[in-house]
Design an enzyme around this catalytic site. Structure first.
Site, PDB file in Angstrom:
ATOM      1  N   ASN A 212      13.420  14.739 -25.660  1.00 48.89           N
ATOM      2  CA  ASN A 212      12.108  14.479 -26.261  1.00 48.89           C
ATOM      3  C   ASN A 212      11.134  15.558 -25.801  1.00 48.89           C
ATOM      4  OD1 ASN A 212      10.739  13.552 -23.755  1.00 48.89           O
ATOM      5  ND2 ASN A 212      12.310  11.956 -23.868  1.00 48.89           N
ATOM      6  N   ILE A 308      14.189   2.005 -16.347  1.00 43.56           N
ATOM      7  CA  ILE A 308      13.976   2.254 -14.922  1.00 43.56           C
ATOM      8  C   ILE A 308      12.749   1.486 -14.426  1.00 43.56           C
ATOM      9  CG2 ILE A 308      13.477   4.078 -13.240  1.00 43.56           C
ATOM     10  CD1 ILE A 308      15.061   5.844 -15.516  1.00 43.56           C
ATOM     11  N   LYS A 340       3.566  -4.392 -22.939  1.00 35.17           N
ATOM     12  CA  LYS A 340       4.554  -3.646 -22.126  1.00 35.17           C
ATOM     13  C   LYS A 340       4.426  -4.031 -20.662  1.00 35.17           C
ATOM     14  CE  LYS A 340       5.737  -0.023 -24.046  1.00 35.17           C
ATOM     15  NZ  LYS A 340       5.691   1.261 -24.706  1.00 35.17           N
ATOM     16  N   LYS A 344       7.608  -5.654 -18.805  1.00 36.81           N
ATOM     17  CA  LYS A 344       8.315  -4.888 -17.762  1.00 36.81           C
ATOM     18  C   LYS A 344       7.970  -5.382 -16.358  1.00 36.81           C
ATOM     19  CE  LYS A 344       8.899  -0.853 -20.617  1.00 36.81           C
ATOM     20  NZ  LYS A 344       9.725   0.333 -20.620  1.00 36.81           N
TER      21      LYS A 344
HETATM   22  O1  C5P Z   1       9.244   1.203 -23.294  1.00 36.53           O
HETATM   23  P1  C5P Z   1       8.511   2.505 -23.158  1.00 36.53           P
HETATM   24  O2  C5P Z   1       9.415   3.674 -23.146  1.00 36.53           O
HETATM   25  O3  C5P Z   1       7.390   2.689 -24.133  1.00 36.53           O
HETATM   26  O4  C5P Z   1       7.802   2.373 -21.724  1.00 36.53           O
HETATM   27  C1  C5P Z   1       7.184   3.430 -21.121  1.00 36.53           C
HETATM   28  C2  C5P Z   1       7.201   3.256 -19.630  1.00 36.53           C
HETATM   29  O5  C5P Z   1       8.480   2.803 -19.186  1.00 36.53           O
HETATM   30  C3  C5P Z   1       7.020   4.566 -18.916  1.00 36.53           C
HETATM   31  O6  C5P Z   1       6.394   4.292 -17.673  1.00 36.53           O
HETATM   32  C4  C5P Z   1       8.435   5.076 -18.727  1.00 36.53           C
HETATM   33  O7  C5P Z   1       8.525   5.973 -17.642  1.00 36.53           O
HETATM   34  C5  C5P Z   1       9.156   3.784 -18.455  1.00 36.53           C
HETATM   35  N1  C5P Z   1      10.555   3.770 -18.917  1.00 36.53           N
HETATM   36  C6  C5P Z   1      11.555   3.750 -17.984  1.00 36.53           C
HETATM   37  N2  C5P Z   1      12.868   3.670 -18.410  1.00 36.53           N
HETATM   38  C7  C5P Z   1      13.159   3.599 -19.720  1.00 36.53           C
HETATM   39  C8  C5P Z   1      12.133   3.627 -20.672  1.00 36.53           C
HETATM   40  C9  C5P Z   1      10.846   3.718 -20.236  1.00 36.53           C
HETATM   41  O8  C5P Z   1      11.287   3.828 -16.789  1.00 36.53           O
HETATM   42  N3  C5P Z   1      14.421   3.532 -20.113  1.00 36.53           N
END
Ligand code: C5P
Length: 405
Positions: A212, A308, A340, A344
């Site tokens: 990305n 993560i 979110k 999370k």
């Molecule tokens: O779900 P999304 O990607 O929009 O969430 C963004 C947040 O989650 C960011 O802080 C990103 O670093 C973290 N993230 C993560 N692992 C993933 C996807 C997102 O730590 N697989």
């Protein structure tokens, strides 16, 4: 910084061992105490007598020398140091360290130690870039082993490229940085943080990957801002062109799976800031060799990557006290960011608009909103470093007893 520091220097068998006498001299000039272990291979390039004369100490060479074992066994040897420095670190010794082999004094000491380790890799460019060495490097990095170099340039084998052992001043600077960490001042002194940054690369085959547009600017700026507050920072980064902030422990990764492993290996920490743009999907079965162009395009089956941020936020004894995530959204920014945060289970979300025309991806500015348990704060548009500084100050306030508002 090096005054009275005890350095156990392991000299392995590479041509760069010829730089070791100068390294010892410079270390001792700075007040460090150097004791050497010389491997059999290393002894082809530099003699025990030279090292003994320059270090002013006995040189240890053979695990099975019973006299040495009774005088000072490998365990005591490995513990009576503030840091173990492996210079030069050959492909062979890196492989042994990664796999826990212990077939001589050097590798036994490395396996038995409870002290920090720094390696200065040195080898031919093909050996350095070989996937086996790179996988071993990733393993060592995930165990918080400090890496200095290698640099690019003319190699002793006549080839040109990465693999030259870091120069003596660079090794000294890396040791200084290492010892400075323990002496940091500031509101986050003695706190530990992990920061994820940059994109992830998910391989399709050995030459293609899904990635990305993340530049790593914001994440790297946060790592630097936390360092400025005195924090001990492990920066876990996907491929970026950003300079590594001074004083961080850098763990370079490519895939989300590697990022998760590195994050878990960095625990326990007080603070986790997940600023990486982690790919949501990985390729289920990456091809082991380059996919040939055929009549029809291939089908790539995607699988979910681990989250993560969500994994680190799960309640448990190792959960960092403060977990901060980012939400990059193109619409319904606040609503989606709040959802979110709840989904999370992180403490704070820094929400930023990455829609077309905002210039957030790759740009120097960011307009963010900080979402906490108490509500939403709108921060003015500012440089990414200013966002990082303000966030680091807020983190310091939160951890130093003030309510997380
Ligand atoms: O779900 P999304 O990607 O929009 O969430 C963004 C947040 O989650 C960011 O802080 C990103 O670093 C973290 N993230 C993560 N692992 C993933 C996807 C997102 O730590 N697989």
């Amino acid at each position: 910084m090096l005054e009275q520091r005890r350095i156990l220097l392991i000299v392995a068998g590479g041509i760069a061992a010829v730089k070791v006498p100068d390294l010892i001299r410079r270390l001792r000039e700075r007040g460090a105490k150097v004791r050497c272990i010389l491997t059999k291979g290393g002894a082809n390039f530099v003699t025990p007598l030279t090292l003994a004369a320059l270090s002013g100490d006995k040189v240890y060479t053979d695990l099975f020398d019973l006299k040495d074992e009774s005088e000072m066994g490998h365990i005591r040897l490995s513990r009576e140091a503030d840091i173990i420095l492996v210079a030069p670190a050959t492909a062979d010794i890196m492989a042994k360290m990664a796999h826990g082999l212990a077939d001589d004094l050097a590798t036994t000491a490395l396996l038995a130690t409870d002290k920090p380790v720094m390696i200065a890799p040195s080898m031919n460019v093909m050996m350095w870039t070989h996937p086996a060495t790179q996988a071993n490097l990733a393993t060592l990095q995930s165990r918080q082993i400090n890496i200095v170099g290698p640099g690019a340039g003319d190699l002793a084998c006549g080839e040109v490229g990465d693999g030259r052992m870091a120069e003596v001043p660079d090794i000294i600077a890396a040791l200084n940085r290492f010892f400075q960490k323990g002496n940091r001042q500031g509101p986050l002194a003695r706190r530990r943080a992990l920061v994820t940054s940059g994109p992830t690369y998910e391989p399709i085959d050995p030459v293609r990957y899904i990635a990305n547009r993340s530049s790593g600017k914001q994440g790297h700026a946060i790592a630097a801002a936390l360092i400025a507050q005195g924090c001990d920072v492990t920066l876990i980064s996907g491929p970026t062109h950003e300079p590594v902030p001074d004083g961080v422990t850098l763990v370079k990764i490519e895939t989300a799976e590697q990022m998760l492993k590195a994050a878990q290996a960095a625990l326990p920490v007080d603070i986790a800031v997940c600023a990486a743009a982690v790919g949501d999907w990985t390729v289920e079965n990456p091809a082991p060799s380059k996919i040939k162009k055929g009549a029809k395009p291939p089908t790539v089956k995607l699988a979910q990557n681990p989250d993560i941020l969500a994994t680190l936020s799960k309640p448990g004894s190792k959960r960092p006290r403060l977990v901060v995530g980012f939400a990059a959204e193109t619409n319904n920014l606040i609503k989606n960011a709040k959802a979110k945060r709840a989904a999370k289970q992180c403490d704070w979300i820094v929400a930023n608009d990455v829609g077309t025309g905002t210039g957030t991806f790759g740009g120097d500015h960011n307009t963010v909103h900080l979402i906490t348990a108490d509500g939403v704060e709108d921060w003015p548009s500012m440089r990414k470093q200013a966002v990082a500084d303000r966030l680091a100050q807020r983190i310091a306030l939160a951890l130093n007893g003030k309510p997380q508002s």
